[in-house]
Design a protein around this motif. Structure first.
Motif, short mmCIF file in Angstrom:
data_model
loop_
_atom_site.label_atom_id
_atom_site.label_comp_id
_atom_site.label_asym_id
_atom_site.label_seq_id
_atom_site.Cartn_x
_atom_site.Cartn_y
_atom_site.Cartn_z
N ILE A 1 31.50 16.35 27.81
CA ILE A 1 31.08 16.22 26.46
C ILE A 1 32.46 15.35 26.01
CG2 ILE A 1 30.82 17.01 24.16
CD1 ILE A 1 28.43 17.08 25.81
N GLU A 2 33.40 15.69 26.18
CA GLU A 2 34.69 15.11 25.49
C GLU A 2 34.68 13.57 25.98
OE1 GLU A 2 37.92 17.88 26.60
OE2 GLU A 2 37.59 18.85 24.89
N ASP A 3 34.36 13.39 27.28
CA ASP A 3 34.48 12.08 28.06
C ASP A 3 33.29 11.17 27.46
OD1 ASP A 3 36.53 12.92 29.46
OD2 ASP A 3 35.53 13.38 31.31
N GLY A 4 32.32 11.54 26.67
CA GLY A 4 31.34 10.83 25.98
C GLY A 4 30.16 10.80 26.99
N GLU A 5 29.73 11.70 27.87
CA GLU A 5 28.79 11.60 28.64
C GLU A 5 27.32 11.58 27.68
OE1 GLU A 5 27.60 10.96 31.76
OE2 GLU A 5 29.73 10.89 32.44
N LYS A 6 26.44 10.91 27.69
CA LYS A 6 25.19 10.72 26.68
C LYS A 6 24.54 11.81 26.82
CE LYS A 6 23.20 8.35 23.43
NZ LYS A 6 23.92 8.06 22.27
N ARG A 7 24.31 12.14 28.28
CA ARG A 7 23.38 13.50 28.52
C ARG A 7 23.91 14.22 29.71
NH1 ARG A 7 19.42 13.86 32.75
NH2 ARG A 7 17.48 15.16 31.96
N VAL A 8 23.77 15.64 29.25
CA VAL A 8 24.14 16.57 30.28
C VAL A 8 23.13 17.74 30.50
CG1 VAL A 8 25.87 18.52 30.50
CG2 VAL A 8 26.76 16.34 29.52
N ALA B 1 19.03 20.65 23.55
CA ALA B 1 17.70 20.87 23.81
C ALA B 1 17.30 22.06 24.86
CB ALA B 1 16.94 19.54 24.29
N LEU B 2 16.54 22.90 24.11
CA LEU B 2 16.11 24.16 25.26
C LEU B 2 14.78 23.87 25.71
CD1 LEU B 2 17.55 26.98 25.93
CD2 LEU B 2 16.02 27.88 24.28
N VAL C 1 10.38 11.40 17.55
CA VAL C 1 11.36 12.48 17.78
C VAL C 1 12.13 12.44 18.87
CG1 VAL C 1 11.58 15.02 18.25
CG2 VAL C 1 9.94 14.06 16.30
N TYR C 2 11.58 12.10 20.03
CA TYR C 2 12.16 11.77 21.40
C TYR C 2 13.35 10.84 21.00
CZ TYR C 2 9.91 14.75 24.56
OH TYR C 2 9.00 15.65 25.23
N GLU C 3 12.85 9.80 20.47
CA GLU C 3 13.92 8.36 20.42
C GLU C 3 15.09 8.99 19.48
OE1 GLU C 3 13.97 4.12 17.94
OE2 GLU C 3 12.10 4.95 18.43
N ARG C 4 15.03 9.82 18.49
CA ARG C 4 15.96 9.97 17.63
C ARG C 4 16.87 10.94 18.30
NH1 ARG C 4 15.14 9.04 12.16
NH2 ARG C 4 17.56 9.59 11.82
N ILE C 5 16.38 11.82 19.08
CA ILE C 5 17.11 12.89 19.93
C ILE C 5 18.10 12.31 20.96
CG2 ILE C 5 16.87 14.70 21.77
CD1 ILE C 5 14.54 16.10 20.06
N ASN C 6 17.38 11.16 21.56
CA ASN C 6 18.29 10.47 22.97
C ASN C 6 19.12 9.30 22.13
OD1 ASN C 6 16.41 11.58 24.73
ND2 ASN C 6 14.89 9.96 24.59
N ASP C 7 19.13 9.00 21.01
CA ASP C 7 20.09 8.33 20.28
C ASP C 7 21.52 9.18 20.14
OD1 ASP C 7 18.48 6.15 19.91
OD2 ASP C 7 17.88 6.75 17.83
N GLU D 1 20.76 19.09 27.66
CA GLU D 1 19.54 19.83 27.85
C GLU D 1 19.74 21.12 28.96
OE1 GLU D 1 17.25 17.00 29.83
OE2 GLU D 1 16.95 15.66 28.09
N ILE D 2 19.15 21.96 28.42
CA ILE D 2 19.39 23.32 28.88
C ILE D 2 17.82 23.80 29.53
CG2 ILE D 2 19.57 26.06 28.97
CD1 ILE D 2 22.00 25.16 26.85
N ASP D 3 17.79 24.16 30.97
CA ASP D 3 16.41 24.34 31.40
C ASP D 3 16.67 25.56 32.55
OD1 ASP D 3 13.73 24.41 32.79
OD2 ASP D 3 13.47 22.52 31.54
N PRO D 4 15.90 26.74 32.37
CA PRO D 4 15.80 27.43 33.32
C PRO D 4 15.41 27.31 34.67
CG PRO D 4 14.00 27.97 32.11
CD PRO D 4 14.75 26.88 31.46
N LEU D 5 14.60 25.90 35.07
CA LEU D 5 13.96 25.47 36.10
C LEU D 5 14.84 24.40 36.51
CD1 LEU D 5 10.32 26.07 35.42
CD2 LEU D 5 11.79 27.63 36.77
N THR D 6 15.03 24.28 37.77
CA THR D 6 15.44 22.89 38.43
C THR D 6 14.23 22.20 39.10
OG1 THR D 6 17.68 23.91 38.98
CG2 THR D 6 17.15 21.82 40.14
N LEU D 7 13.87 20.83 38.43
CA LEU D 7 12.77 20.38 39.03
C LEU D 7 13.33 19.50 40.34
CD1 LEU D 7 11.19 19.48 35.80
CD2 LEU D 7 10.60 21.17 37.33
N GLU D 8 13.01 19.75 41.55
CA GLU D 8 13.47 18.78 42.74
C GLU D 8 12.93 17.58 42.85
OE1 GLU D 8 15.82 19.69 44.47
OE2 GLU D 8 15.95 21.86 43.81
N GLY D 9 13.51 16.56 43.01
CA GLY D 9 13.20 15.14 43.16
C GLY D 9 13.06 14.09 42.11
#
Length: 922
Positions: free
Chosen positions: A16-23, A288-289, A336-342, A347-355
């Motif tokens: 976050i401190e390095d400015g990563e847009k999406r974690v 985002a949960l 809504v997606y566009e404003r979030i992505n700005d 993003e927190i998800d209990p599952l890992t979607l492979e591929g």
């Protein structure tokens, strides 16, 4: 296991401190997500919007974040002060009804937090992001700031309160209320947890004080106050002018006067609307949960809103009523997606979607688990509760160097659990108040707070278990407000009176209540209660001596004659009353002398098993409940047979007191009989007693007309042999063929509803066993003494605090109103009572409702049905196989169905006030 210093948190903070847009973080589940978010926010103090898929997800997450971020008691840290929740409306304004004032206050407080705070945390479901709100500039323009000692236009303030949605009332109790008494203005701003009292001298603010909405007494002095609007529709002159230019409003009203459902008319009052993102600072972070669920949630919300618009527009056209402009009220999912992505997001998800490869950084959390399914506290062979498996697991965690945290709602419950753990040789535990005060290293801690689910995270050496997981899911009850001291004001009934009501002063007699007044006496400002007497005399009673007053209760409805200050009439009345009291006291002495010569069974003091049973209670005991339980246990331990009456309103916890007494009696080898006036109430009590007692090996039965003769005979035989510990029944229990092996306690519910014949039968029990009577509506004192006998009395006056008040709407019969109310209740997973108190056409009413609501499951219940049919219907409703129960007033006696939160009473004008009150209490 060596304690590991939070490597996942360090990694996320660096990204976050390095400015990563999406974690992206995978593998976080349950309350571990809330714990992780709270630590991230603690390390990165920036504005944060936490988005959950649904409303229930958001409410659960907000409660969990509040627990992990709260200070507890006497703590130096308080990160939860910046935590807010921005929820969607709890009712569609298109139906002509406004949302609850608390929901509006949460939304307004969230908007102000995003404008004012440096690092606010706002939790919102996707649904809340799909609707627009008032423009940010309009919100800022509506804010009012007042400081003690400064000049302010008092009349202008009142006009602005009206424009901002505040409602004038005699007594300020809810958000959005305000009252005016001369130079004193009370108001309840959404910004504060207590209302404030503004004292004006002309146009100068002399003082600002917080006060208790229950007792109306001052709770502290403030230097300044921020007054937020009470709703999202600001009805100033420009807004009203614009609204009227767009067409007719729902009803004629004065300027700056709110109307039900006004939130649907937002487009009429503003040129343009803003979204929550327009309030959100540009340097904020979005968490985002489960974002994979957002698309479906947004589509469902918008489809439902579109259907509501078509439905209510058609109904308005048929009635010739105006309908609001709805275009521009919503935000589509893509926006809504566009404003979030700005914004920078996690993003927190209990599952890992492979591929699925996506830009940004990903962190995989491994080893995390929940012990909810593993936690097993029952010994199947013995059929009773045991906490030994949990204690053994905690001991293993401690020996491995982990930090073990047991979360309980109250200090008393924490002490019980600490004692229970010590009984299983797990010692060294310490009680802490609030998660923020937990030491970082290994150890056993009993943390006071509310958390529904725990988690196990071996990587960081943390094991969290909650009392809900130990004893089962609880019905959530909001925390109690501090209770006044025993020597202070008794506001339980006094706070409900209004100017003009009659009161009685213990020294001066009957007067008329004239309201509250603030006066400066000897350079000290204090609150006084004004009492008016004959001859225009006035008495000013200091607020801290309000105990000398009580509400007048006469034998008839005629207004009493006011006493005169300094007159003799009141002393004459008191002299007569004292003589009557002496006569009654003599009778009491004779009765108690006879009882003291009788020796009953002396029960043993509460033991560890009783403590475990107490700990399984799903609510926090109120102060009056605690006192009642102590009174009952003291009676049972004494050698004198108990004969106590517990009196309290519906929902005040009387049944739990009976359960504690029953468990104590059964623990000492005695049997318990629970006598109730109606068959339905017998089934209700059976369904209450059985799940609480059976885990401890207690055998519970029910005896009523719902049972066949063979079933009754079998149960009576088991009673005689001692194979049944508790029997719940109607007056059938008083018949001669009912015999017990060793009866020790008789619990009588609503004794005043039994006839003289049944009361005579009860006398034989009073001379032999302990008797506990519970009631919500006791008969007058004279009848109580003559027909029920004099006994010990405990009154439960403390209600469960901070509950939503019952909202009551009076309307002519309207199919749109009925269908809307039912659909809203079913949409939130509840059930509905539809009361029609005429048996001859109740079936036709049910058929018309089935046609109106084809998707709902209906059933009919009334007292003329066959016993088996009525039993089957009520059991189906209790088990939620029925959505709407069309019934008569058969439901008005003590039934408690928590999932039934809406009641529609048809032809209410044909019922008496007491009957309607009982139904309203369901």
């Amino acid at each position: 296991m060596t304690y590991v210093s939070r490597p996942p948190l360090d990694t996320v903070r660096r990204w976050i401190e390095d400015g990563e847009k999406r974690v992206e973080i995978n593998g976080l589940t349950g309350s571990a997500s809330a714990w992780f978010i709270s630590r991230v926010l603690q390390d990165i103090p920036r504005p944060c919007l936490v988005v959950a898929p649904g409303r229930k997800d958001a409410e659960r997450l907000e409660r969990e974040l509040s627990f992990f971020m709260s200070e507890g008691r006497n703590s130096k840290c308080d990160h939860s002060a910046h935590l807010q929740k921005f929820l969607p409306y709890d009712i569609t304004p298109l139906a002509g009804l406004s949302p609850h004032s608390r929901v509006l206050s949460w939304r307004i407080r969230s908007l102000f937090s995003l404008i004012e705070d440096d690092s606010p945390v706002v939790v919102a479901p996707v649904e809340a992001l799909c609707f627009k709100t008032l423009p940010k500039q309009a919100f800022v323009d509506a804010l009012d700031y007042l400081a003690a000692g400064e000049e302010a236009d008092r009349d202008g303030l009142i006009e602005r309160l009206e424009a901002c949605g505040y409602e004038r009332c005699p007594l300020v109790e809810e958000y959005g209320d305000y009252s005016v008494r001369g130079g004193v203005i009370d108001l309840f701003s959404p910004q504060y947890s207590f209302p404030v009292r503004l004292e004006f001298n002309g146009d100068r603010v002399e003082s600002i004080r917080r006060f208790d909405p229950v007792g109306q007494r001052s709770r502290g002095v403030l230097d300044e106050v921020v007054i937020l609007p009470a709703c999202e529709v600001i009805m100033n002159e420009s807004g009203l002018r614009r609204a009227r230019s767009m067409g007719r409003l729902p009803q004629p009203h004065e300027a700056a006067k709110r109307f039900p459902g006004q939130e649907a008319w937002l487009r009429h009052f503003y040129e343009s609307l803003d979204t929550l993102f327009d309030y959100f600072p540009g340097n904020g972070i979005v968490i985002a949960l489960e974002p994979r669920r957002f698309g479906r949630a947004a589509a469902s919300v918008l489809d439902s809103f579109g259907a509501d618009v078509e439905k209510f527009r058609l109904e308005a056209a048929e009635k010739g009523s105006p309908f609001p402009e709805t275009d521009g009220l919503t935000v589509d999912a893509a926006n809504v997606y566009e404003r979030i992505n700005d914004l920078q997001k996690i993003e927190i998800d209990p599952l890992t979607l492979e591929g699925q490869e996506s830009p940004g950084c990903r962190l995989e959390v491994t080893g995390l688990s929940s012990d909810s399914e593993e936690l097993e506290v029952r010994l199947a062979a013995r059929g009773r509760v045991s906490l030994s498996p949990m204690a053994e697991k905690a001991a293993r965690r401690l020996s491995a160097g982990d930090r073990v945290v047991v979360v309980s709602r109250t200090e008393k419950q924490a002490s019980r659990l600490q004692e229970i753990f010590e009984n299983y040789n797990v010692t060294g535990g310490r009680i802490v108040y609030g998660w923020c005060n937990l030491p970082a290293g290994t150890g056993l801690y009993f943390c006071v707070g509310h958390l529904a689910r725990g988690f196990t995270w071996p990587e960081i050496g943390l094991y969290v278990v909650t009392e809900d997981e130990i004893f089962g899911a609880k019905s959530r009850r909001a925390p109690l407000r501090p209770r006044p001291s025993e020597s202070g004001i008794k506001w339980s009934s006094f706070s409900q009176i209004k100017p003009g009501d009659f009161v009685v002063h213990e020294d001066h007699g009957i007067g008329r209540y004239g309201g509250l007044l603030t006066m400066n006496v000897n350079s000290r400002v204090n609150d006084f209660v004004v009492v008016e007497y004959a001859g225009s005399d006035r008495l000013y009673v200091p607020a801290d001596r309000i105990g000398v007053l009580q509400l007048y209760a006469g034998a008839d409805e005629r207004d009493p004659k006011l006493d005169q200050l300094g007159g003799r009439s009141w002393n004459t009345v008191k002299t007569k009353a004292k003589k009557s009291v002496k006569r009654i006291a003599r009778q009491l002495v004779e009765l108690y002398a006879l009882r003291r010569h009788r020796s009953g069974f002396s029960f043993s003091p509460p033991d560890n098993l009783f403590s475990e049973f107490e700990a399984s209670f799903e609510h926090e005991e109120t102060p009056d409940q605690v006192k009642a339980i102590e009174d009952v246990l003291a009676d049972m331990i004494s050698e004198r047979p108990m004969d106590r009456l517990i009196c309290g309103d519906v929902g005040f916890g009387k049944t739990e007191i009976a359960l504690r007494a029953a468990f104590k009696a059964i623990s000492d080898g005695k049997q318990v009989a629970v006598l109730v006036p109606t068959t339905l109430l017998a089934e209700q009590h059976y369904e209450t007693f059985r799940p609480r007692l059976e885990p401890f090996g207690v055998r519970v039965g029910v005896l009523s007309r719902f049972k066949t003769r063979s079933e009754q005979s079998e149960l009576l035989a088991r009673l005689r042999s001692g194979a049944v510990d508790v029997v719940v029944g109607t007056h059938r229990l008083l018949q001669k063929d009912v015999e017990f092996k060793d009866l020790g306690l008789l619990v009588v519910d609503e004794e005043q509803r039994f006839g003289v014949k049944q009361k005579e039968a009860l006398k034989k029990y009073r001379s032999l066993v302990d008797v506990l009577a519970i009631t919500a509506t006791p008969v007058p004192r004279t009848l109580h003494m003559s027909m029920m006998g004099v006994r010990d009395l405990t009154v439960i006056e403390t209600p469960p605090q901070d509950r939503f008040s019952i909202e009551t709407y009076l309307s002519s019969y309207d199919e749109g109103v009925v269908s809307g109310a039912v659909e809203r209740e079913l949409a939130r997973g509840g059930q509905v009572f539809f009361v029609h108190n005429r048996v001859h056409n109740i079936e036709s009413i049910a058929d018309s409702l089935r046609s109106l609501l084809p998707g709902a499951r209906f059933a009919v219940a009334h007292g003329q049905m066959k016993e088996r049919d009525l039993e089957r219907t009520m059991k189906d409703f209790l088990s939620r196989r029925i959505d709407v129960l069309v019934c008569t007033t058969i439901i008005d006696s003590g039934l408690d169905i928590p999932s039934a939160n809406t009641i529609i009473i048809n032809e209410v004008d044909r019922m008496g006030l007491a009957q309607v009150y009982q139904l309203r209490g369901r």
